[in-house]
Write an enzyme that holds these catalytic residues in place. Structure first.
Site, PDB file in Angstrom:
ATOM      1  N   ARG A  84      11.830 -12.779 -58.563  1.00  0.00           N
ATOM      2  CA  ARG A  84      12.953 -12.080 -58.643  1.00  0.00           C
ATOM      3  C   ARG A  84      13.479 -11.511 -57.156  1.00  0.00           C
ATOM      4  O   ARG A  84      12.755 -10.943 -56.308  1.00  0.00           O
ATOM      5  CB  ARG A  84      12.785 -10.509 -59.301  1.00  0.00           C
ATOM      6  N   GLU A 109      18.199   0.083 -59.370  1.00  0.00           N
ATOM      7  CA  GLU A 109      17.803   1.411 -59.317  1.00  0.00           C
ATOM      8  C   GLU A 109      19.203   2.182 -58.774  1.00  0.00           C
ATOM      9  O   GLU A 109      19.178   2.597 -57.627  1.00  0.00           O
ATOM     10  CB  GLU A 109      16.792   1.643 -58.251  1.00  0.00           C
ATOM     11  N   ASN A 168      11.719  -0.189 -63.280  1.00  0.00           N
ATOM     12  CA  ASN A 168      11.037  -0.129 -62.005  1.00  0.00           C
ATOM     13  C   ASN A 168       9.963   1.007 -62.155  1.00  0.00           C
ATOM     14  O   ASN A 168      10.631   2.250 -62.414  1.00  0.00           O
ATOM     15  CB  ASN A 168      11.762  -0.252 -60.858  1.00  0.00           C
ATOM     16  N   HIS A 178      21.258  -4.953 -54.364  1.00  0.00           N
ATOM     17  CA  HIS A 178      20.004  -4.066 -54.141  1.00  0.00           C
ATOM     18  C   HIS A 178      20.180  -3.409 -52.878  1.00  0.00           C
ATOM     19  O   HIS A 178      19.713  -3.522 -51.779  1.00  0.00           O
ATOM     20  CB  HIS A 178      18.723  -4.978 -53.950  1.00  0.00           C
ATOM     21  N   GLU A 200       9.861  -4.159 -61.230  1.00  0.00           N
ATOM     22  CA  GLU A 200       9.092  -3.806 -60.025  1.00  0.00           C
ATOM     23  C   GLU A 200       7.828  -3.037 -60.389  1.00  0.00           C
ATOM     24  O   GLU A 200       7.998  -1.788 -61.411  1.00  0.00           O
ATOM     25  CB  GLU A 200       9.892  -2.966 -59.054  1.00  0.00           C
ATOM     26  N   TYR A 229       6.749   3.561 -60.325  1.00  0.00           N
ATOM     27  CA  TYR A 229       5.587   3.787 -59.365  1.00  0.00           C
ATOM     28  C   TYR A 229       4.794   4.987 -59.474  1.00  0.00           C
ATOM     29  O   TYR A 229       3.711   4.946 -59.345  1.00  0.00           O
ATOM     30  CB  TYR A 229       6.459   3.912 -57.986  1.00  0.00           C
TER      31      TYR A 229
END
Ligand code: IFM
Length: 427
Positions: A71, A158, A274, A113, A338, A276
């Site tokens: 990606r 995002e 994504n 992005h 991600e 985290y």
């Protein structure tokens, strides 16, 4: 060993601005990030990882990792430097795609992005509805150039960050404050206009927030602001009912025109996720500029061990998120586009291995709970330019020496290669 489903896509991810460098080559125009300061350490992405010149070596690393997919993002200011639909730097991506295909790696192309051409920002950027139409033109140009070989597309990465950090708190470029909802709406519109122009599987990547806290009303409001504003129109064709009253002190939402949410709700082939960490919220704080409409809430990290970003390690949040998204969107495949961690260790990065192990386990937990998760992309292939943190935060499974640009595999790269080869996680 815990096995991943048949056909599970293993990948690695990067983004143009964070790795390419070559900011003035092949006629590339300035983006909103060029010269956006203050960046920690005075770093710039002018050279970044010099991927623009070293992409052959980097594709070699991907092949050695054994990943089936890569990606990456296309830089809008490189492709349409003067905004006219005569592409310039698209040849770079064409060569990259050819090389990936030669090595048996599927390209997964992100169109936005965060590197908006500065010329568009000067006309209002994402506060200007016209930017959405310009994005669709750009998408058509990239689709024309690469669509014969690329069949996996991600329109936006995002939009929460692009809208709320770029136009809400101003922490990210272009550093504007107070227009987060308008930016979010126009980003959604950009997605909806572009999606039907892309050949193959089309998705959008969100960073949905896993909001934890003991107060149901506080959690519900934070969830609506972080997730409902994006998931509502994109996945259900409508903003949450309660949103307008809850944010009336900030905006009248007059930028939403009849029919917009139908456009934004373009059919999706997958949802990119994504993840985290988690966010903890409770009543009684002073809010956070990146959370418009939550001025009376207090935000904190969950207790526990943290990565170098200060983000609490909470793999169970990823399971919770995937299971929620699967439940709310039956029939929509999910892809973790991600996941990863920042740690400073140059080679022996046992903490990153543990982080990845925990989160891949969390993906399997979600799959076992019924979520249709089709793939996982580690963030990131390389240490790279971490936005306002500059080179100070390292997310790569491959170390980059910023003096020489030499790449060195970390232990996590070797570990990831073994997991990819087995298609299974050691227990
Ligand atoms: O580096 C970023 C990436 O560009 C977007 N998602 C989060 C990553 C880590 O902060």
């Amino acid at each position: 060993m815990r096995r991943f489903p048949e056909g599970f896509v293993w990948g690695a991810a990067t983004a143009a601005y964070q790795i390419e460098g070559a900011v003035a080559e092949d006629g590339r125009a300035p983006s909103i990030w060029d010269g956006f300061g203050p960046i920690q350490g005075g770093d710039t992405a002018d050279v970044a990882c010099d991927h623009y010149h070293r992409y052959t070596e980097d594709v070699g690393h991907l092949a050695d990792l054994g990943v089936g997919a890569y990606r990456f993002s296309v830089s809008w200011p490189r492709v349409l430097p003067d905004g006219k639909p005569e592409p310039r730097g698209v040849d770079f991506y064409s060569r990259l795609v050819d090389l990936l295909l030669e090595r048996g790696i599927t390209p997964a192309v992100t169109l936005y992005h965060w590197d908006l051409p500065r010329a568009l920002e000067e006309q209002g950027g994402w506060l200007n509805r016209d930017t959405a139409y310009r994005f669709a033109e750009y998408a058509r140009v990239v689709a024309d150039a690469l669509g014969d070989r690329v069949s996996t597309w991600i329109t936006l990465n995002e939009p929460w960050c692009a809208a709320y950090l770029g136009y809400g708190s101003g922490e990210h470029a272009p550093g504007r404050t107070g227009g987060g909802f308008a930016a979010a709406h126009h980003l959604g519109l950009a997605h909806g206009l572009a999606a039907p122009l892309l050949p193959g599987d089309v998705g959008v990547t969100l960073n949905p927030h896993v909001v934890w806290g003991g107060d149901e009303a506080a959690v519900r409001r934070a969830d609506m602001i972080a997730n409902g504003v994006f998931e509502g129109p994109l996945l259900r064709g409508a903003y949450p009912e309660e949103l307008f009253a809850a944010t009336a002190h900030l905006t009248d939402w007059s930028f939403v025109r009849d029919g917009d949410t139908k456009v934004i709700n373009a059919p999706l082939d997958f949802l990119g996720v994504n993840y985290y960490s988690v966010t903890v919220v409770e009543p009684g704080g002073k809010g956070k500029p990146s959370w418009p409409g939550c001025e009376d809430l207090r935000f904190s990290s969950a207790p526990g061990e943290r990565t170098d970003m200060g983000w609490t390690i909470a793999p169970e949040g990823l399971t919770e998120l995937l299971v929620r998204l699967a439940r709310e969107n039956p029939g929509l495949p999910l892809v973790v586009t991600e996941n990863g961690a920042a740690y400073p260790e140059p080679v022996h990065d046992a903490r990153r291995v543990a982080y990845l192990h925990g989160h891949l386990g969390a993906v399997l937990d979600a799959v076992e709970a019924g979520a249709d998760v089709r793939g996982y992309y580690v963030w990131s292939l390389l240490d790279n330019f971490e936005w306002t943190f500059g080179f100070g935060k390292r997310f790569g499974v491959i170390h980059v020496d910023y003096a020489t640009r030499e790449r060195t595999w970390k232990d996590s790269a070797r570990w990831y290669r073994s997991v990819v080869a087995a298609g299974a996680l050691p227990s």
